[in-house]
Design a protein around this motif. Structure first.
Motif, short mmCIF file in Angstrom:
data_model
loop_
_atom_site.label_atom_id
_atom_site.label_comp_id
_atom_site.label_asym_id
_atom_site.label_seq_id
_atom_site.Cartn_x
_atom_site.Cartn_y
_atom_site.Cartn_z
N ASP A 1 0.82 -1.21 0.00
CA ASP A 1 0.00 0.00 0.00
C ASP A 1 0.86 1.26 0.00
O ASP A 1 0.56 2.23 -0.71
CB ASP A 1 -0.95 0.02 1.20
CG ASP A 1 -2.05 -1.03 1.09
OD1 ASP A 1 -2.35 -1.47 -0.04
OD2 ASP A 1 -2.59 -1.43 2.13
N MET A 2 1.93 1.25 0.78
CA MET A 2 2.81 2.42 0.87
C MET A 2 3.48 2.71 -0.48
O MET A 2 3.57 3.85 -0.92
CB MET A 2 3.87 2.16 1.95
CG MET A 2 4.60 3.39 2.40
SD MET A 2 5.69 3.18 3.85
CE MET A 2 5.85 1.44 4.10
N VAL A 3 3.95 1.67 -1.15
CA VAL A 3 4.62 1.84 -2.44
C VAL A 3 3.64 2.31 -3.51
O VAL A 3 3.95 3.22 -4.30
CB VAL A 3 5.30 0.52 -2.88
CG1 VAL A 3 5.74 0.57 -4.32
CG2 VAL A 3 6.47 0.21 -1.97
N LEU A 4 2.45 1.73 -3.53
CA LEU A 4 1.46 2.15 -4.54
C LEU A 4 1.02 3.59 -4.32
O LEU A 4 0.86 4.36 -5.28
CB LEU A 4 0.25 1.20 -4.52
CG LEU A 4 0.57 -0.22 -5.00
CD1 LEU A 4 -0.65 -1.11 -4.83
CD2 LEU A 4 1.04 -0.21 -6.44
N ARG A 5 0.83 4.00 -3.07
CA ARG A 5 0.46 5.38 -2.77
C ARG A 5 1.57 6.34 -3.19
O ARG A 5 1.34 7.37 -3.79
CB ARG A 5 0.14 5.54 -1.29
CG ARG A 5 -0.05 6.97 -0.80
CD ARG A 5 -1.03 7.79 -1.60
NE ARG A 5 -2.38 7.31 -1.44
CZ ARG A 5 -3.43 7.83 -2.09
NH1 ARG A 5 -3.28 8.85 -2.90
NH2 ARG A 5 -4.61 7.34 -1.91
N ALA A 6 2.83 5.97 -2.91
CA ALA A 6 3.97 6.81 -3.30
C ALA A 6 4.06 6.91 -4.81
O ALA A 6 4.31 8.00 -5.36
CB ALA A 6 5.26 6.24 -2.72
N ALA A 7 3.83 5.81 -5.52
CA ALA A 7 3.87 5.84 -6.99
C ALA A 7 2.74 6.72 -7.53
O ALA A 7 2.94 7.50 -8.47
CB ALA A 7 3.76 4.43 -7.55
N ALA A 8 1.54 6.61 -6.95
CA ALA A 8 0.42 7.44 -7.38
C ALA A 8 0.71 8.92 -7.14
O ALA A 8 0.46 9.77 -8.01
CB ALA A 8 -0.86 7.03 -6.65
N HIS B 1 3.65 10.31 -6.98
CA HIS B 1 4.70 10.68 -7.93
C HIS B 1 4.10 10.96 -9.31
O HIS B 1 4.41 11.98 -9.94
CB HIS B 1 5.74 9.57 -8.02
CG HIS B 1 6.77 9.81 -9.07
ND1 HIS B 1 7.82 10.67 -8.90
CD2 HIS B 1 6.89 9.30 -10.33
CE1 HIS B 1 8.55 10.68 -10.01
NE2 HIS B 1 8.01 9.86 -10.88
N LEU B 2 3.24 10.05 -9.79
CA LEU B 2 2.62 10.24 -11.11
C LEU B 2 1.77 11.50 -11.14
O LEU B 2 1.74 12.21 -12.16
CB LEU B 2 1.77 9.02 -11.48
CG LEU B 2 2.56 7.76 -11.83
CD1 LEU B 2 1.63 6.56 -11.90
CD2 LEU B 2 3.32 7.93 -13.13
N PHE B 3 1.10 11.82 -10.06
CA PHE B 3 0.29 13.04 -9.99
C PHE B 3 1.17 14.29 -10.13
O PHE B 3 0.84 15.22 -10.84
CB PHE B 3 -0.49 13.09 -8.68
CG PHE B 3 -1.25 14.37 -8.49
CD1 PHE B 3 -2.40 14.61 -9.21
CD2 PHE B 3 -0.82 15.32 -7.59
CE1 PHE B 3 -3.11 15.80 -9.05
CE2 PHE B 3 -1.51 16.50 -7.42
CZ PHE B 3 -2.66 16.74 -8.15
N GLU C 1 -4.71 8.90 -13.95
CA GLU C 1 -5.87 9.66 -14.39
C GLU C 1 -6.48 10.30 -13.15
O GLU C 1 -6.57 9.67 -12.10
CB GLU C 1 -6.92 8.76 -15.02
CG GLU C 1 -6.48 8.11 -16.32
CD GLU C 1 -7.59 7.21 -16.85
OE1 GLU C 1 -8.64 7.73 -17.29
OE2 GLU C 1 -7.41 5.97 -16.79
N ILE C 2 -6.92 11.54 -13.26
CA ILE C 2 -7.54 12.24 -12.14
C ILE C 2 -9.04 12.37 -12.43
O ILE C 2 -9.43 12.79 -13.52
CB ILE C 2 -6.93 13.66 -11.98
CG1 ILE C 2 -5.40 13.60 -11.91
CG2 ILE C 2 -7.53 14.36 -10.77
CD1 ILE C 2 -4.85 12.81 -10.74
N PHE C 3 -9.86 12.00 -11.44
CA PHE C 3 -11.32 12.08 -11.56
C PHE C 3 -11.85 12.96 -10.44
O PHE C 3 -11.24 13.05 -9.37
CB PHE C 3 -11.94 10.68 -11.42
CG PHE C 3 -11.58 9.75 -12.55
CD1 PHE C 3 -12.41 9.63 -13.66
CD2 PHE C 3 -10.42 8.98 -12.50
CE1 PHE C 3 -12.08 8.77 -14.69
CE2 PHE C 3 -10.09 8.12 -13.52
CZ PHE C 3 -10.92 8.01 -14.63
N ASP C 4 -13.00 13.58 -10.66
CA ASP C 4 -13.63 14.40 -9.62
C ASP C 4 -14.25 13.54 -8.52
O ASP C 4 -14.45 14.00 -7.40
CB ASP C 4 -14.70 15.31 -10.22
CG ASP C 4 -14.09 16.42 -11.07
OD1 ASP C 4 -12.94 16.82 -10.78
OD2 ASP C 4 -14.74 16.86 -12.02
#
Length: 79
Positions: free
Chosen positions: A36-43, A45-47, A68-71
């Motif tokens: 979870d920590m790695v996926l959150r950090a990658a997300a 970073h991509l943002f 991708e960013i959604f409302d």
């Protein structure tokens, strides 16, 4: 010499942090699930970088990572 590593299990995809013996290709001692920590950090970073990454796979295909960013949460993730 053992080295600190992060790697994904080929069985379940869990991402672990721990110590690896590179000569044997085996984890040594305790490894910690950091998926979870790695996926959150990658997300995050991509943002920030707003970039795509392409990773060649062993079978010749290519995996592309992007964000991708959604409302609001898309329907496919509800329920």
């Amino acid at each position: 010499m053992n080295v600190k590593m992060i790697g994904a299990s080929p069985l379940g995809g869990t991402i672990y942090s721990g110590t690896l013996n590179p000569a044997k290709g085996l984890w040594v001692g305790k490894k910690t699930d950091v998926t979870d920590m790695v996926l959150r950090a990658a997300a995050d970073h991509l943002f920030v970088v707003k970039k795509e990454y392409a990773f060649p796979m062993k079978d010749g295909r290519c995996l592309v990572m992007s964000a991708e960013i959604f409302d609001e949460v898309p329907e496919r993730f509800k329920g």
